[in-house]
Write a protein that holds these residues in place. Structure first.
Motif, short mmCIF file in Angstrom:
data_model
loop_
_atom_site.label_atom_id
_atom_site.label_comp_id
_atom_site.label_asym_id
_atom_site.label_seq_id
_atom_site.Cartn_x
_atom_site.Cartn_y
_atom_site.Cartn_z
N GLU A 48 -7.46 -34.14 -57.20
CA GLU A 48 -8.91 -34.21 -57.07
C GLU A 48 -9.60 -33.16 -57.96
O GLU A 48 -10.59 -33.46 -58.64
CB GLU A 48 -9.34 -33.99 -55.62
CG GLU A 48 -10.85 -34.05 -55.43
CD GLU A 48 -11.30 -33.60 -54.05
OE1 GLU A 48 -12.51 -33.63 -53.80
OE2 GLU A 48 -10.43 -33.19 -53.24
N LEU A 49 -9.06 -31.94 -57.98
CA LEU A 49 -9.65 -30.89 -58.82
C LEU A 49 -9.50 -31.25 -60.29
O LEU A 49 -10.45 -31.08 -61.08
CB LEU A 49 -8.99 -29.55 -58.52
CG LEU A 49 -9.47 -28.37 -59.38
CD1 LEU A 49 -10.98 -28.16 -59.24
CD2 LEU A 49 -8.71 -27.09 -59.02
N ALA A 51 -9.35 -34.18 -61.61
CA ALA A 51 -10.30 -35.25 -61.92
C ALA A 51 -11.72 -34.70 -62.09
O ALA A 51 -12.46 -35.13 -62.98
CB ALA A 51 -10.28 -36.30 -60.81
N ARG A 52 -12.08 -33.72 -61.28
CA ARG A 52 -13.41 -33.11 -61.39
C ARG A 52 -13.54 -32.33 -62.70
O ARG A 52 -14.61 -32.36 -63.34
CB ARG A 52 -13.68 -32.21 -60.19
CG ARG A 52 -13.79 -32.98 -58.88
CD ARG A 52 -13.85 -32.03 -57.68
NE ARG A 52 -15.13 -31.31 -57.63
CZ ARG A 52 -15.36 -30.30 -56.81
NH1 ARG A 52 -14.40 -29.86 -56.00
NH2 ARG A 52 -16.55 -29.71 -56.80
N ALA A 55 -13.88 -34.85 -65.51
CA ALA A 55 -15.20 -35.50 -65.47
C ALA A 55 -16.27 -34.62 -66.13
O ALA A 55 -17.24 -35.13 -66.69
CB ALA A 55 -15.59 -35.84 -64.04
N LEU A 56 -16.08 -33.30 -66.05
CA LEU A 56 -17.06 -32.38 -66.62
C LEU A 56 -16.96 -32.27 -68.14
O LEU A 56 -17.75 -31.57 -68.77
CB LEU A 56 -16.91 -30.99 -65.99
CG LEU A 56 -17.47 -30.87 -64.57
CD1 LEU A 56 -16.98 -29.58 -63.91
CD2 LEU A 56 -19.00 -30.90 -64.60
N SER A 60 -23.03 -35.84 -67.13
CA SER A 60 -23.11 -36.65 -65.92
C SER A 60 -24.26 -36.13 -65.07
O SER A 60 -24.81 -35.06 -65.32
CB SER A 60 -21.79 -36.57 -65.13
OG SER A 60 -21.51 -35.24 -64.75
N GLU A 63 -24.56 -32.25 -63.29
CA GLU A 63 -23.34 -31.60 -63.76
C GLU A 63 -23.40 -30.08 -63.68
O GLU A 63 -22.36 -29.43 -63.51
CB GLU A 63 -23.02 -32.03 -65.19
CG GLU A 63 -24.06 -31.64 -66.22
CD GLU A 63 -23.65 -32.09 -67.62
OE1 GLU A 63 -22.48 -31.90 -67.97
OE2 GLU A 63 -24.50 -32.61 -68.34
N GLU A 66 -22.27 -29.30 -60.20
CA GLU A 66 -20.83 -29.58 -60.10
C GLU A 66 -20.03 -28.52 -60.84
O GLU A 66 -18.98 -28.07 -60.35
CB GLU A 66 -20.52 -30.98 -60.64
CG GLU A 66 -19.06 -31.36 -60.67
CD GLU A 66 -18.40 -31.48 -59.30
OE1 GLU A 66 -17.18 -31.75 -59.26
OE2 GLU A 66 -19.09 -31.30 -58.27
N VAL A 70 -17.11 -26.21 -59.21
CA VAL A 70 -15.75 -26.22 -59.74
C VAL A 70 -15.35 -24.82 -60.21
O VAL A 70 -14.20 -24.39 -60.01
CB VAL A 70 -15.62 -27.24 -60.89
CG1 VAL A 70 -14.27 -27.12 -61.59
CG2 VAL A 70 -15.76 -28.67 -60.35
N GLU A 73 -14.25 -23.02 -57.15
CA GLU A 73 -12.94 -23.48 -56.67
C GLU A 73 -11.82 -23.00 -57.60
O GLU A 73 -10.76 -22.58 -57.13
CB GLU A 73 -12.94 -25.02 -56.58
CG GLU A 73 -11.67 -25.55 -55.95
CD GLU A 73 -11.76 -27.01 -55.52
OE1 GLU A 73 -10.70 -27.61 -55.27
OE2 GLU A 73 -12.89 -27.54 -55.44
#
Length: 369
Positions: A48-49, A51-52, A55-56, A60, A63, A66, A70, A73
């Motif tokens: 999941e991380l 993918a995030r 995506a960045l 988006s 962003e 997000e 991130v 995290e």
């Protein structure tokens, strides 16, 4: 070394690269001429991380929010990885002078005057109780440089030989080289895609984060027409200093060059040849007379890729940095531990001959514990 005594020479280095596969963390003792790698830890990213993070890489909705989440995290993951490397070294946080943390690159646009690596240095310092140095690339870009690659200064300090012309090749998501011609000026630049396209194509068609040992690529054949189209990218013709990233070399770019009838394994074989051919071409053109190539980074575990590089460089020794005293998986993390020490010393961390900056600069933002 001004401001640092021999008893305060333990540094932590943290690296998460363009491949976005996980975190490398090391504990490095720099009290002697030859550094001692005391501890190490690798922590893969949760799907999941990852993918995030990926995506960045593109614009988006929301962003900025997000990216901040991130960054936090990642910083928690960096903290746990650093402390795990410290535990492996059997040392205490109080013994560490600083952490050098590269952060996770999501945009690299030196042509527009910026680069972006996700990390919350203040949070990392709070979580570990250790001084943190991060954001190494921005000062070099502000001084007119590419902000990359930064590891050549470390390569020069650790791997140079006055008797032998060596090239150090880091095969991460993006491949880069350092030219160490002995007593001449050190040069370095990104050669182009390393594992980034290989991994993206494997994930798309196999559902796997990478092509283990290049086995899938071995099952295919190189498509000469596709290879020619990929090699026509203007980046390969640019003269150094130069740097690149996912902004230029990504799945979307690859797919724009496909006719649609190619077998996936043939595309993989062609991508592997692209990586080896562009590294070999860069060495041949810009590192003339090199007798030895030592590779590091995740690409060294792809035996098909290493074999292709050896075929492309007949008469040149091609091996890994293990032969020079540092295991290939940990070279970059060690480099950022070393760059953290440079920052605390007030010593330059960049090489203008590599990045194109106007002059040497002290790199990194310091968050005191």
């Amino acid at each position: 070394m001004p401001g640092l005594d021999a008893s305060g020479q333990l540094f932590l280095g943290i690296m998460s690269g363009t491949s976005a596969d996980g975190v490398d963390a090391v504990a490095l003792d720099l009290s002697a001429t030859v550094p001692k790698l005391c501890g190490r830890h690798y922590q893969p990213f949760a799907p999941e991380l990852r993918a995030r993070i990926l995506a960045l890489q593109a614009a988006s909705a929301n962003e900025l929010h997000e990216a901040a989440l991130v960054s936090n995290e990642l910083s928690r993951l960096y903290a746990s990885s650093a402390l795990s490397a410290l535990k492996d070294a059997r040392r205490q946080a109080s013994e560490v002078r600083a952490i050098g943390c590269h952060g996770q690159t999501v945009r690299h646009r030196p042509d527009l005057g910026y680069t972006l690596q996700l990390v919350n240095g203040a949070l990392l310092a709070e979580l570990t109780g250790i001084t943190v140095v991060c954001d190494f690339r921005s000062r070099d870009i502000a001084a007119g440089g590419q902000g990359a690659p930064l590891v050549p200064a470390f390569h020069a300090a650790m791997f140079s030989s006055p008797r032998t012309h060596r090239v150090i090749v880091n095969i991460g998501g993006i491949a880069n080289l350092t030219d160490l011609p002995g007593n001449d000026a050190v040069r370095g630049f990104d050669t182009g895609p390393g594992n980034v396209l290989l991994d993206a194509w494997s994930e798309k068609h196999l559902g796997l984060p990478h092509d283990e040992d290049g086995r899938w690529a071995r099952a295919g054949r190189v498509l000469p027409d596709l290879l020619r189209r990929l090699l026509a990218h203007g980046y390969f013709a640019h003269t150094p200093p130069k740097s690149t990233g996912r902004d230029e070399f990504n799945l979307r770019w690859l797919e724009s060059h496909l006719s649609g009838g190619e077998k996936p394994q043939d595309v993989q074989a062609t991508l592997l040849e692209l990586t080896a051919a562009t590294i070999a071409a860069a060495v041949t053109e810009h590192c003339r007379g090199a007798a030895e190539i030592y590779a590091c980074g995740g690409g060294v575990h792809n035996s098909a890729l290493m074999e292709s590089l050896r075929r492309a460089m007949p008469g040149v020794v091609v091996d890994t940095t293990e032969m020079l005293g540092i295991a290939p998986d940990w070279v970059e993390a060690c480099a950022f531990a070393w760059l953290a020490r440079r920052a605390l010393e007030g010593a330059p961390g960049n090489l203008p001959s590599v990045t194109g900056a106007r002059a040497p600069r002290v790199l990194g933002a310091i968050h005191r514990a």
